[in-house]
Design an enzyme around this catalytic site. Structure first.
Site, PDB file in Angstrom:
ATOM      1  N   GLU A  84      -4.299  -6.487  10.681  1.00 13.37           N
ATOM      2  CA  GLU A  84      -4.019  -6.258  12.098  1.00 13.37           C
ATOM      3  C   GLU A  84      -5.118  -6.818  12.984  1.00 13.37           C
ATOM      4  O   GLU A  84      -5.208  -6.472  14.160  1.00 13.37           O
ATOM      5  CB  GLU A  84      -3.809  -4.766  12.355  1.00 13.37           C
ATOM      6  CG  GLU A  84      -2.612  -4.232  11.593  1.00 13.37           C
ATOM      7  CD  GLU A  84      -2.200  -2.845  12.012  1.00 13.37           C
ATOM      8  OE1 GLU A  84      -2.395  -2.478  13.178  1.00 13.37           O
ATOM      9  OE2 GLU A  84      -1.675  -2.120  11.157  1.00 13.37           O
ATOM     10  N   LYS A 114       7.505   4.650  15.579  1.00 10.90           N
ATOM     11  CA  LYS A 114       7.712   3.281  15.113  1.00 10.90           C
ATOM     12  C   LYS A 114       9.217   3.072  14.985  1.00 10.90           C
ATOM     13  O   LYS A 114       9.842   3.657  14.077  1.00 10.90           O
ATOM     14  CB  LYS A 114       7.076   3.104  13.739  1.00 10.90           C
ATOM     15  CG  LYS A 114       5.542   3.162  13.712  1.00 10.90           C
ATOM     16  CD  LYS A 114       5.084   3.286  12.262  1.00 10.90           C
ATOM     17  CE  LYS A 114       3.634   2.908  12.065  1.00 10.90           C
ATOM     18  NZ  LYS A 114       3.178   3.221  10.681  1.00 10.90           N
TER      19      LYS A 114
HETATM   20  C1  2PG Z   1       0.101   2.576  10.403  1.00 10.88           C
HETATM   21  C2  2PG Z   1       0.570   1.136  10.591  1.00 10.88           C
HETATM   22  C3  2PG Z   1      -0.131   0.451  11.696  1.00 10.88           C
HETATM   23  P1  2PG Z   1       1.759   0.021   8.570  1.00 10.88           P
HETATM   24  O1  2PG Z   1      -0.077   3.045   9.287  1.00 10.88           O
HETATM   25  O2  2PG Z   1      -0.036   3.280  11.380  1.00 10.88           O
HETATM   26  O3  2PG Z   1      -1.540   0.520  11.569  1.00 10.88           O
HETATM   27  O4  2PG Z   1       0.449   0.409   9.388  1.00 10.88           O
HETATM   28  O5  2PG Z   1       2.619  -0.764   9.496  1.00 10.88           O
HETATM   29  O6  2PG Z   1       1.285  -0.775   7.386  1.00 10.88           O
HETATM   30  O7  2PG Z   1       2.410   1.313   8.174  1.00 10.88           O
HETATM   31 MG    MG Z   2      -0.484   5.100  10.075  1.00 12.94          MG
END
Ligand code: 2PG
Ligand code: MG
Length: 428
Positions: A204, A336
Site C-alpha cells: 500500500e 469495505k
Molecule cells: C486491511 C486492508 C487495508 P487488505 O486489512 O485493512 O489495509 O488490507 O485489503 O489486504 O485486507
Molecule cells: Mg485491516
C-alpha cells in the site's frame, strides 16, 4: 420520458496494483449515461467476506478472471438489462439472488461489487457520485488515516503488524491533513535512509524497513511525526492495523520479527502498554477474528480512549456490527464495499454503525486500481473517516487527490469533522 434503464453491461479484464488481473464493469443506460468501476482485492481477508472468483489453473497464478468477465457479459447482463439503475437496492438484491451463495462465490464478490458500483456511477449521470449519493445533505470530508510503514501480509511479514498509520487529528481541513502526512512520510524516509534501513515499499505504498521488531516501528512513527515538526498526539495520532488473524496459529500469536509467541492476554497487554506509551488513537483487529470474548475485553479495557476497529472481525456486515454493539466488542467498523459484495450491503453496515454510535471508516483494499469510488462513498454517505493506504503510488494518490477535488466543491471547503470529539464511536 427519460428513464435510467440499463441497456448494456460489459465486463473487461484490467490490472490491479499488485499486477494481478481484476474486473472492470461498464454500464450504459438508455439516456446514454455510462458508469464504470473496478473491483479491488484484499490480501488479509476475513473468513466472512464475500469471496472473489478466479479461474484457477496455472495461468497468472490461477488468478485470472476470464470466467468472471464471461458471467458479467452473460447472466449478469441478462439480469440487469431493462432494470432501473436508480433502484440500487433492486439491482443489488437481484445480483445477490442470482449468485445464490452466502459468500457470493458463484459469480464472485469481484463481479458483484464492480457491477454494483458501476450501476451507481451510471445512475449519477453527469453528476459526481458523491453528490448524487449525498443529495441535499450537508456534506464534509472524511478524516484520513494514512499508512507510513507496511508490514504483515503486505510486506513479506518483515514486521508482524500490518499497518502503521498516522491520523491527522489536529488538521483543520483535508488539504492540510494530507500536507502534514506528506511531511511525516518524508521525515520517515530521511530517518530510515540515515540508518541504512530502507528496503522498499509495501503493497500500500508505506515504507518497508528492516525493523528489529514491532514496537520499533511505532517508535519510528513517533520520531517521524516529530521530525516533520508536528506534535504527536496533538497534530498527529497513530493508528495500528494489527490484522492479528494473520499471525495467529493454534491459540498463539507468533511475532516472527521478534521470534516469540504471545497468548491473547500477552498480545492485549503489549497493545495496552503501547496505548499508554504512544499517542495511539485507533487499533484495528487487535485479536484473531473469532475471539469475541477477547474483543469484548479489549474494548472494555481501552474503548473509552481509542477507536477499536473491526475489519476481519466485522467484514462490513450489518448484523455483525449490530451484534458487536450489543456485546460491547469494538466501537468502530471498517467499511469495505467488496467485503460485503454490493453497495447496498456496505451501506447497511455503515447505517448500522451510525445507529449504534460506532465510528465508521470507509476503506480501500491492499490490491487497488485507479478507481476512486470509495472516496465518493465516504463523502456521499457521510462517513467521517477514510483509509486508503499510503500517500504514494498512483492507486492511492488517485483517491487522496480525488478528495482534494471534492473538498474544493464543498461549501465548507473541506473542513474536517470536529477533532475535539475524536475518537468518534468511543465507548464512554
Ligand atoms: C486491511 C486492508 C487495508 P487488505 O486489512 O485493512 O489495509 O488490507 O485489503 O489486504 O485486507
Ligand atoms: Mg485491516
Amino acid at each position: 420520458m427519460s428513464t435510467h434503464t440499463i441497456t448494456k453491461v460489459h465486463g473487461r479484464r484490467v490490472w490491479d496494483s499488485r499486477g494481478r488481473p481484476t474486473v472492470e464493469v461498464e454500464i450504459t443506460l438508455d439516456d446514454g449515461s455510462e458508469g464504470r468501476a473496478i473491483a479491488p482485492a484484499g490480501a488479509s481477508t476475513g473468513s466472512g467476506e464475500a469471496t472473489d472468483r478466479r479461474d484457477g489453473g496455472t495461468r497468472l497464478g490461477g488468478m485470472d478472471v476470464s470466467g468472471v468477465v464471461a458471467s458479467i457479459d452473460g447472466e449478469i447482463a441478462d439480469l440487469l438489462r431493462g432494470m432501473d439503475a436508480d433502484d440500487q437496492t433492486a439491482v443489488d438484491r437481484g445480483l445477490i439472488d442470482l449468485d445464490g451463495q452466502a459468500d457470493k462465490s458463484r459469480l464472485g464478490g469481484n463481479a458483484l461489487v464492480a457491477t454494483s458500483m458501476a450501476v451507481a456511477h451510471a445512475a449519477a449521470g453527469p453528476e459526481p457520485l458523491w453528490r448524487h449519493l449525498g443529495g441535499t445533505e450537508q456534506l464534509g470530508m472524511p478524516l484520513p488515516e494514512i499508512q507510513i510503514f507496511g508490514g504483515g501480509a503486505h510486506a513479506s511479514r518483515r514486521v508482524d503488524l500490518q499497518d502503521f498509520m498516522v491520523v491527522p487529528i489536529g488538521a483543520p481541513d483535508y488539504s492540510t491533513a494530507l500536507e502534514w502526512t506528506a511531511e511525516v512520510y518524508l521525515a520517515a524516509g530521511r530517518l530510515l535512509s540515515g540508518r541504512g534501513d530502507l528496503q522498499g515499499v509495501a503493497d500500500e505504498g508505506g515504507y518497508w524497513p528492516a525493523f528489529t521488531g514491532n514496537e520499533q516501528a511505532v517508535e519510528m512513527l513517533v520520531r517521524s511525526i516529530e521530525g516533520a515538526g508536528l506534535i504527536p498526539g496533538t497534530h498527529m495520532g497513530i493508528s495500528l492495523d494489527v490484522a492479528a488473524s494473520e499471525f495467529y496459529r493454534d491459540g498463539l500469536y507468533y511475532l516472527a520479527s521478534e521470534d516469540r509467541s504471545l497468548d491473547a492476554d500477552g498480545l492485549c497487554e503489549m497493545l495496552l502498554d503501547w496505548v499508554d506509551l504512544y499517542p495511539i488513537v485507533m487499533i484495528e483487529d487487535p485479536l484473531v477474528e473469532h475471539d469475541r470474548d477477547g474483543f469484548i475485553a479489549f474494548t472494555k479495557a481501552v474503548g473509552d480512549r481509542i477507536q477499536i476497529v473491526g475489519d476481519d472481525y466485522l467484514v462490513t456486515n450489518s448484523a455483525r456490527v449490530e451484534a458487536a454493539a450489543l456485546d460491547g466488542a469494538c466501537n468502530a467498523v471498517l467499511v469495505k464495499p467488496n467485503q460485503a459484495g454490493t453497495l447496498t450491503e456496505a451501506r447497511e453496515a455503515l447505517l448500522a454503525a451510525q445507529a449504534s454510535g460506532f465510528g465508521a471508516i470507509v476503506s480501500a483494499r491492499s490490491g487497488e486500481s485507479e478507481d476512486t469510488t470509495i472516496v465518493d462513498l465516504a463523502v456521499g454517505w457521510g462517513a467521517k473517516q477514510l483509509k486508503v493506504g499510503s500517500i504514494t503510488r498512483g492507486e492511492r494518490t488517485a483517491k487522496w487527490n480525488e478528495g482534494l477535488r471534492i473538498a474544493e466543491k464543498l461549501p465548507n471547503g473541506g473542513a474536517l469533522p470536529d477533532p475535539a470529539n475524536f475518537p468518534w464511536g468511543r465507548t464512554s
